[in-house]
Scaffold this motif. Structure first.
Motif, PDB file in Angstrom:
ATOM      1  N   LEU A 151      -2.015  -0.753  -3.702  1.00 35.95           N
ATOM      2  CA  LEU A 151      -3.295  -0.295  -3.202  1.00 35.95           C
ATOM      3  C   LEU A 151      -2.789   1.192  -2.728  1.00 35.95           C
ATOM      4  O   LEU A 151      -1.648   1.391  -2.178  1.00 35.95           O
ATOM      5  N   ILE A 152      -3.999   1.924  -2.938  1.00 36.88           N
ATOM      6  CA  ILE A 152      -3.311   3.242  -2.601  1.00 36.88           C
ATOM      7  C   ILE A 152      -4.426   3.833  -1.529  1.00 36.88           C
ATOM      8  O   ILE A 152      -5.544   3.793  -1.624  1.00 36.88           O
ATOM      9  N   HIS A 153      -3.766   4.593  -0.439  1.00 38.37           N
ATOM     10  CA  HIS A 153      -4.784   4.913   0.424  1.00 38.37           C
ATOM     11  C   HIS A 153      -4.164   6.426   0.682  1.00 38.37           C
ATOM     12  O   HIS A 153      -2.973   6.876   0.817  1.00 38.37           O
ATOM     13  N   GLU A 188       2.453   5.266 -11.101  1.00 38.91           N
ATOM     14  CA  GLU A 188       1.329   4.648 -11.996  1.00 38.91           C
ATOM     15  C   GLU A 188       1.783   3.619 -12.872  1.00 38.91           C
ATOM     16  O   GLU A 188       0.974   2.848 -13.141  1.00 38.91           O
ATOM     17  N   ASP A 189       3.068   3.433 -13.014  1.00 40.87           N
ATOM     18  CA  ASP A 189       3.605   2.514 -13.861  1.00 40.87           C
ATOM     19  C   ASP A 189       3.520   0.779 -13.059  1.00 40.87           C
ATOM     20  O   ASP A 189       3.322  -0.163 -13.891  1.00 40.87           O
ATOM     21  N   TYR A 190       3.002   1.043 -11.684  1.00 42.07           N
ATOM     22  CA  TYR A 190       2.921  -0.247 -11.096  1.00 42.07           C
ATOM     23  C   TYR A 190       1.247  -0.728 -11.239  1.00 42.07           C
ATOM     24  O   TYR A 190       1.033  -1.933 -10.975  1.00 42.07           O
ATOM     25  N   GLY A 191       0.679  -0.077 -11.779  1.00 41.16           N
ATOM     26  CA  GLY A 191      -0.890  -0.101 -11.989  1.00 41.16           C
ATOM     27  C   GLY A 191      -1.635  -0.704 -10.559  1.00 41.16           C
ATOM     28  O   GLY A 191      -1.407  -0.196  -9.539  1.00 41.16           O
ATOM     29  N   SER A 251       1.041  -1.322  -0.083  1.00 44.71           N
ATOM     30  CA  SER A 251       0.011  -0.047  -0.133  1.00 44.71           C
ATOM     31  C   SER A 251       0.739   1.325   0.040  1.00 44.71           C
ATOM     32  O   SER A 251       1.834   1.255   0.623  1.00 44.71           O
ATOM     33  N   LEU A 252       0.600   2.103  -0.799  1.00 45.21           N
ATOM     34  CA  LEU A 252       1.118   3.600  -0.564  1.00 45.21           C
ATOM     35  C   LEU A 252       0.359   4.389   0.115  1.00 45.21           C
ATOM     36  O   LEU A 252      -1.051   4.482   0.270  1.00 45.21           O
ATOM     37  N   CYS A 253       0.762   5.128   0.998  1.00 49.13           N
ATOM     38  CA  CYS A 253      -0.037   5.805   2.120  1.00 49.13           C
ATOM     39  C   CYS A 253       0.194   7.393   1.836  1.00 49.13           C
ATOM     40  O   CYS A 253       1.479   7.755   2.240  1.00 49.13           O
TER      41      CYS A 253
END
Ligand code: SF4
Ligand code: SF4
Length: 348
Positions: free
Chosen positions: A169-171, A162-165, A143-145
């Motif tokens: 998980l983005i929070h 964004e290249d990791y698509g 996750s990116l926080c």
């Protein structure tokens, strides 16, 4: 189970030095012994918490403690999930990342803090090195926080990765205001119930390095001062077991009010009370947690909540919400039902 995770603070030590850090100005000297860390984590797993998330400070700055915690979770027969927050300060190259992650078998989730505050100290490339290493090690969730103070920061940070698509998980969360940062007033809300939700992060309690078991992440404020009088404090694991503390929390109506009504309940409390409205009403808050903590970490806020939930009608309301939303019957409610049944039996 209502509880989805528990945060376990490995240490309050961190030398990264973000400007928004809630630990700024604290002594940051507390940390448990390895055996305590293992015992607390095991007790939480025994009680049925399905995922343990290590946090700090910076957990990777006390690596042997982090390893002891991760190993204790991996040994548990319930096979809970294990996550860890980090600033990725240790991600200077892939070889270093691999060497570190090799020592944490069983880790299933990495939460990588990356935003304008962290990036002043930790380059995005370090975060990318940790992501690449985590993918190579088969860590299931990454996750990116992203903590934002301004709306545009969200897109700015999403674009960096964004290249990791879908692999990430983005929070995104709003920063809790501190004297060290500004720009909250422009995006914040006054404490009116319509701006806040009835749910929050109470399904994720926290254990602080001194053994304090608390309702939610706001208890990190314990690095600055004792917490034992605060609404968010549930008990200390050096004095009582995890199970004993959680059983007592069942009858703590201040805590149960927050579980039932969340930050919206706190806003309602402010609106219905002249003193609280005068003190907190004219301000803007960046999030539910910002508003809730600013109100309830004061003596007046705590006393007003205590007085509010001392009312048997409010207690019955809280019990009803718990039953409907969480399928729970509180000990008080069970006792009331039993007393009613006994009275009906006696009247026959
Ligand atoms: S990495 Fe976390 S603990 Fe360390 S200074 Fe930044 S916000 Fe604080
Ligand atoms: S709203 Fe309050 S009780 Fe809920 S998580 Fe935030 S600080 Fe904790």
């Amino acid at each position: 189970m209502y509880y989805t995770n528990i945060l376990v603070s490995v240490t309050e030590i961190c030398t990264v030095g973000c400007s928004h850090c809630g630990f700024k100005g604290s002594i940051r000297e507390r940390q448990p012994a390895e055996e305590e860390m293992a015992a607390w984590v095991t007790q939480a797993c025994d009680w049925g918490i399905p995922a343990i998330i290590f946090t700090g400070g910076e957990p990777f700055q006390r690596f042997s403690l982090l390893k002891a915690g991760v190993q204790a979770v991996a040994r548990h027969p319930a096979k809970p999930r294990t996550g860890c927050f980090t600033s990725s300060f240790w991600g200077k190259d892939r070889a270093t990342v691999d060497k570190i992650l090799d020592q944490l078998p069983g880790l299933t989730h990495l939460y990588l803090s990356t935003d304008v505050f962290h990036q002043e100290r930790v380059p995005a490339q370090y975060v990318r090195n940790v992501i690449d290493g985590a993918i190579a090690h088969g860590i299931r969730d990454i996750s990116l926080c992203i903590t934002i103070a301004k709306d545009e920061e969200e897109q700015q940070f999403r674009a960096l990765y964004e290249d990791y698509g879908d692999r990430l998980l983005i929070h995104v969360d709003r920063v809790i205001s501190t004297p060290h940062i500004d720009h909250v007033a422009a995006t914040g809300h006054p404490p009116l119930p319509e701006h806040y939700k009835t749910s929050c992060w109470l399904h994720t309690p926290i254990i602080n390095p001194n053994g304090d078991l608390c309702a939610c992440h706001v208890a990190k404020v314990g690095a600055h001062r004792p917490l034992d009088k605060d609404v968010y404090f549930l008990g200390n694991l050096k004095q009582r077991s995890f199970r004993e503390i959680m059983e007592e929390a069942d009858a703590d109506y201040g805590y149960q009010y927050l579980r039932a009504f969340g930050p919206q309940g706190v806003a309602r409390l402010v609106n219905e009370d002249d003193e609280l409205r005068t003190r907190f009403g004219g301000k803007a808050y960046s999030s539910g947690c910002d508003m809730c903590s600013k109100v309830l970490l004061t003596r007046k806020g705590r006393e007003k909540l205590e007085a509010h939930v001392a009312d048997p009608f409010q207690q019955a309301l809280i019990d009803t919400v718990r039953e409907r939303r969480f399928g729970e019957v509180s000990q008080d409610q069970a006792a009331r039902v039993q007393a009613q049944a006994q009275a009906a039996e006696a009247a026959r």
